[in-house]
Write an enzyme that holds these catalytic residues in place. Structure first.
Site, PDB file in Angstrom:
ATOM      1  N   CYS A 129       0.797  -1.243   0.000  1.00 52.05           N
ATOM      2  CA  CYS A 129       0.000   0.000   0.000  1.00 52.05           C
ATOM      3  C   CYS A 129       0.822   1.282   0.000  1.00 52.05           C
ATOM      4  CB  CYS A 129      -0.892   0.054   1.231  1.00 52.05           C
ATOM      5  SG  CYS A 129      -2.013  -1.294   1.307  1.00 52.05           S
TER       6      CYS A 129
HETATM    7  N1  CO8 Z   1     -21.802  -8.168  -0.179  1.00 54.48           N
HETATM    8  C1  CO8 Z   1     -22.716  -8.186   0.812  1.00 54.48           C
HETATM    9  N2  CO8 Z   1     -22.409  -8.375   2.112  1.00 54.48           N
HETATM   10  C2  CO8 Z   1     -21.117  -8.583   2.408  1.00 54.48           C
HETATM   11  C3  CO8 Z   1     -20.101  -8.586   1.434  1.00 54.48           C
HETATM   12  C4  CO8 Z   1     -20.483  -8.358   0.087  1.00 54.48           C
HETATM   13  N3  CO8 Z   1     -19.590  -8.337  -0.890  1.00 54.48           N
HETATM   14  N4  CO8 Z   1     -18.925  -8.780   2.039  1.00 54.48           N
HETATM   15  C5  CO8 Z   1     -19.166  -8.914   3.345  1.00 54.48           C
HETATM   16  N5  CO8 Z   1     -20.501  -8.807   3.577  1.00 54.48           N
HETATM   17  C6  CO8 Z   1     -21.216  -8.920   4.856  1.00 54.48           C
HETATM   18  C7  CO8 Z   1     -20.439  -9.720   5.876  1.00 54.48           C
HETATM   19  O1  CO8 Z   1     -20.686 -11.110   5.715  1.00 54.48           O
HETATM   20  C8  CO8 Z   1     -20.964  -9.184   7.186  1.00 54.48           C
HETATM   21  O2  CO8 Z   1     -22.200  -9.817   7.471  1.00 54.48           O
HETATM   22  P1  CO8 Z   1     -22.606 -10.158   9.001  1.00 54.48           P
HETATM   23  O3  CO8 Z   1     -22.667  -8.809   9.685  1.00 54.48           O
HETATM   24  O4  CO8 Z   1     -23.900 -10.831   8.842  1.00 54.48           O
HETATM   25  O5  CO8 Z   1     -21.490 -11.013   9.513  1.00 54.48           O
HETATM   26  C9  CO8 Z   1     -21.259  -7.721   6.872  1.00 54.48           C
HETATM   27  O6  CO8 Z   1     -21.353  -7.629   5.444  1.00 54.48           O
HETATM   28  C10 CO8 Z   1     -20.179  -6.771   7.355  1.00 54.48           C
HETATM   29  O7  CO8 Z   1     -18.896  -7.301   6.949  1.00 54.48           O
HETATM   30  P2  CO8 Z   1     -17.542  -6.626   7.331  1.00 54.48           P
HETATM   31  O8  CO8 Z   1     -17.517  -6.437   8.831  1.00 54.48           O
HETATM   32  O9  CO8 Z   1     -16.420  -7.391   6.715  1.00 54.48           O
HETATM   33  O10 CO8 Z   1     -17.709  -5.232   6.580  1.00 54.48           O
HETATM   34  P3  CO8 Z   1     -17.013  -3.860   6.848  1.00 54.48           P
HETATM   35  O11 CO8 Z   1     -18.035  -2.857   7.170  1.00 54.48           O
HETATM   36  O12 CO8 Z   1     -15.848  -3.989   7.761  1.00 54.48           O
HETATM   37  O13 CO8 Z   1     -16.444  -3.507   5.393  1.00 54.48           O
HETATM   38  C11 CO8 Z   1     -14.331  -3.521   4.233  1.00 54.48           C
HETATM   39  C12 CO8 Z   1     -15.498  -4.351   4.762  1.00 54.48           C
HETATM   40  C13 CO8 Z   1     -14.868  -2.619   3.128  1.00 54.48           C
HETATM   41  C14 CO8 Z   1     -13.290  -4.460   3.659  1.00 54.48           C
HETATM   42  C15 CO8 Z   1     -13.740  -2.668   5.385  1.00 54.48           C
HETATM   43  O14 CO8 Z   1     -13.496  -3.489   6.496  1.00 54.48           O
HETATM   44  C16 CO8 Z   1     -12.455  -1.966   5.047  1.00 54.48           C
HETATM   45  O15 CO8 Z   1     -12.339  -1.279   4.049  1.00 54.48           O
HETATM   46  N6  CO8 Z   1     -11.458  -2.045   5.956  1.00 54.48           N
HETATM   47  C17 CO8 Z   1     -10.186  -1.345   5.792  1.00 54.48           C
HETATM   48  C18 CO8 Z   1      -9.424  -2.100   4.837  1.00 54.48           C
HETATM   49  C19 CO8 Z   1      -8.153  -1.434   4.403  1.00 54.48           C
HETATM   50  O16 CO8 Z   1      -7.896  -0.267   4.473  1.00 54.48           O
HETATM   51  N7  CO8 Z   1      -7.341  -2.285   3.891  1.00 54.48           N
HETATM   52  C20 CO8 Z   1      -6.164  -1.891   3.320  1.00 54.48           C
HETATM   53  C21 CO8 Z   1      -6.276  -2.329   1.953  1.00 54.48           C
HETATM   54  S1  CO8 Z   1      -4.824  -3.054   1.442  1.00 54.48           S
HETATM   55  C22 CO8 Z   1      -4.181  -2.009   0.329  1.00 54.48           C
HETATM   56  O17 CO8 Z   1      -4.632  -0.884   0.217  1.00 54.48           O
HETATM   57  C23 CO8 Z   1      -3.099  -2.581  -0.586  1.00 54.48           C
HETATM   58  C24 CO8 Z   1      -2.756  -4.019  -0.296  1.00 54.48           C
HETATM   59  C25 CO8 Z   1      -2.009  -4.712  -1.394  1.00 54.48           C
HETATM   60  C26 CO8 Z   1      -2.742  -4.741  -2.713  1.00 54.48           C
HETATM   61  C27 CO8 Z   1      -3.214  -6.099  -3.171  1.00 54.48           C
HETATM   62  C28 CO8 Z   1      -3.918  -6.001  -4.522  1.00 54.48           C
HETATM   63  C29 CO8 Z   1      -4.675  -7.236  -4.964  1.00 54.48           C
END
Ligand code: CO8
Length: 372
Positions: free
Chosen positions: A156
């Site tokens: 990142c």
């Molecule tokens: N559709 C519908 N529902 C979904 C989906 C979906 N696609 N995915 C998950 N859900 C559901 C889950 O099952 C869960 O249901 P329940 O409450 O019943 O258990 C509910 O939605 C909530 O799930 P989450 O708690 O996982 O959802 P969040 O609100 O936390 O959102 C995110 C998920 C968007 C992933 C969020 O956690 C996030 O963005 N976190 C920060 C992540 C971050 O900054 N990461 C860094 C990224 S890494 C980077 O930038 C580079 C890395 C290297 C690159 C690699 C390239 C390939």
């Protein structure tokens, strides 16, 4: 000692757009097919049924509406679910090099530089399409640049750390004019069958020309006032694939893919980012209010809003913290540079801003800049 400036930036946008609806339609067809084919095992409790994805969830949880891709057809084909493209053979040019060269040409044009002006190339990105020879050296050759080149990366924060390496080389006198290139061909690194992450990434390339202020055209130049870097090991964001994978009897099918504990990342990184930026501003006798703009990492809109709210005491306006992830999605390390490239033209001499990335590693990198 001479000031170092970013004198031009460049952007390459891949040819295909994939909207959330298109991605989700393919994913849900794949899920329906999987559940139908495994109905007996699901009924017997031996296999877990897969759940649908949803565009509403994606936009609300992340702010992402679409992403660009180098190759679209395989990704939205429920029978394939990954980009399909020809393998690069000896003598052929890998996508990362093509993408990097396009962004580099754009940056060189903006800076008013030719290949003869540049003496160092840094290619900093999350992925390499081959281990060696370096992508940077191929980009150097294709652009006709003399001097030397090297690859580097820290997921990142590859872009900000790469620009900081360029800054350091210019300050040290190792180089007179650096071409920084940041091609992020992320889609092959994503498991499009994984509901939690299939929507997160898109492809893009950015680039910048960095040089000593006295050699730069002032029109597009931003003086670098300060840089700051931070890392702390975490495997909450990871890919496990390795050049040694062929040595193992069994390799999980999605071992190559991006995996994360998104909630944990959100909770653990945010305080680190807020402290990091607060300390950087304070060390430079500045406050968040002094920043005309924060060009932030583009992983999650809620995360950016939360961080800036902590610093400013209120939510930022679109001008203060521009959003590009709605159009580009998360582009691994490129988000803050895309934002900088697209939203810097209104800066007047003396206006200040901060380019900041954060994520896997964990890593945080930032450059405090001022319009020349
Ligand atoms: N559709 C519908 N529902 C979904 C989906 C979906 N696609 N995915 C998950 N859900 C559901 C889950 O099952 C869960 O249901 P329940 O409450 O019943 O258990 C509910 O939605 C909530 O799930 P989450 O708690 O996982 O959802 P969040 O609100 O936390 O959102 C995110 C998920 C968007 C992933 C969020 O956690 C996030 O963005 N976190 C920060 C992540 C971050 O900054 N990461 C860094 C990224 S890494 C980077 O930038 C580079 C890395 C290297 C690159 C690699 C390239 C390939």
């Amino acid at each position: 000692m001479s000031n170092v400036v970013i004198s031009g930036t460049g952007l390459f946008i891949p040819p295909h757009v994939i909207t959330n609806d298109e991605l989700v339609a393919a994913f849900n067809q794949y899920v329906d097919k999987f559940n139908a084919e495994n109905a007996a095992a699901i009924e017997a409790g031996e296999t877990e049924a897969l759940s649908h994805s949803s565009s509403e969830f994606i936009e609300k949880a992340s702010g992402i509406k679409a992403r660009y891709a180098m190759y679209k057809d395989g990704i939205i084909n429920p029978d394939i679910m990954h980009p399909t493209f020809p393998m690069t053979r000896e003598g052929e040019t890998p996508e990362i090099v093509q993408m990097g060269c396009a962004a580099a040409r754009d940056a060189m044009e903006q800076a008013g530089k030719t290949a003869d002006d540049i003496d160092m190339v840094i290619v900093s990105s999350t992925f390499r399409q081959r281990d060696y020879p370096g992508m940077s050296v191929e980009i150097q050759r294709d652009l006709g640049i003399k001097g030397f080149a090297y690859d580097m990366g820290i997921a990142c924060s590859s872009a900000t750390f790469g620009m900081i390496n360029a800054f350091t080389a210019l300050k040290a006198g190792t180089a007179k004019c650096v071409l920084f290139v940041n091609p992020e061909f992320t889609t092959p690194g994503l498991d499009f069958k994984d509901r939690d992450s299939h929507f997160i990434f898109g492809d893009v390339a950015t680039a910048a020309v960095m040089e000593l202020e006295e050699n730069a055209k002032p029109e597009n130049a931003f003086r670098i006032l300060n840089t700051k870097q931070f890392t702390e090991f975490s495997d909450n964001i990871r890919s496990d694939s390795s050049y040694a994978d062929y040595c193992f009897d069994e390799v999980p099918a999605n071992r190559y893919a991006f995996k994360q504990r998104g909630r944990k990342v959100f909770k653990e990184l945010l305080p680190l980012i807020v402290t990091f930026l607060g300390e950087q501003l304070e060390a430079n006798e500045l406050s968040a209010e002094d920043m005309k703009r924060m060009w932030l990492h583009q992983a999650n809109i809620n995360m950016n809003n939360f961080a800036v709210k902590k610093l400013l005491g209120r939510l930022p306006t679109e001008e203060e913290a521009p959003v590009v992830l709605d159009e580009f999605a998360n582009t691994a390390s490129s988000g803050s540079v895309i934002a900088f490239h697209k939203y810097k033209e209104d800066f007047q001499s003396g206006d200040k801003g901060i380019i900041c990335s954060f994520g896997a590693g964990y890593s945080i990198g930032s450059l405090l800049v001022e319009k020349v």
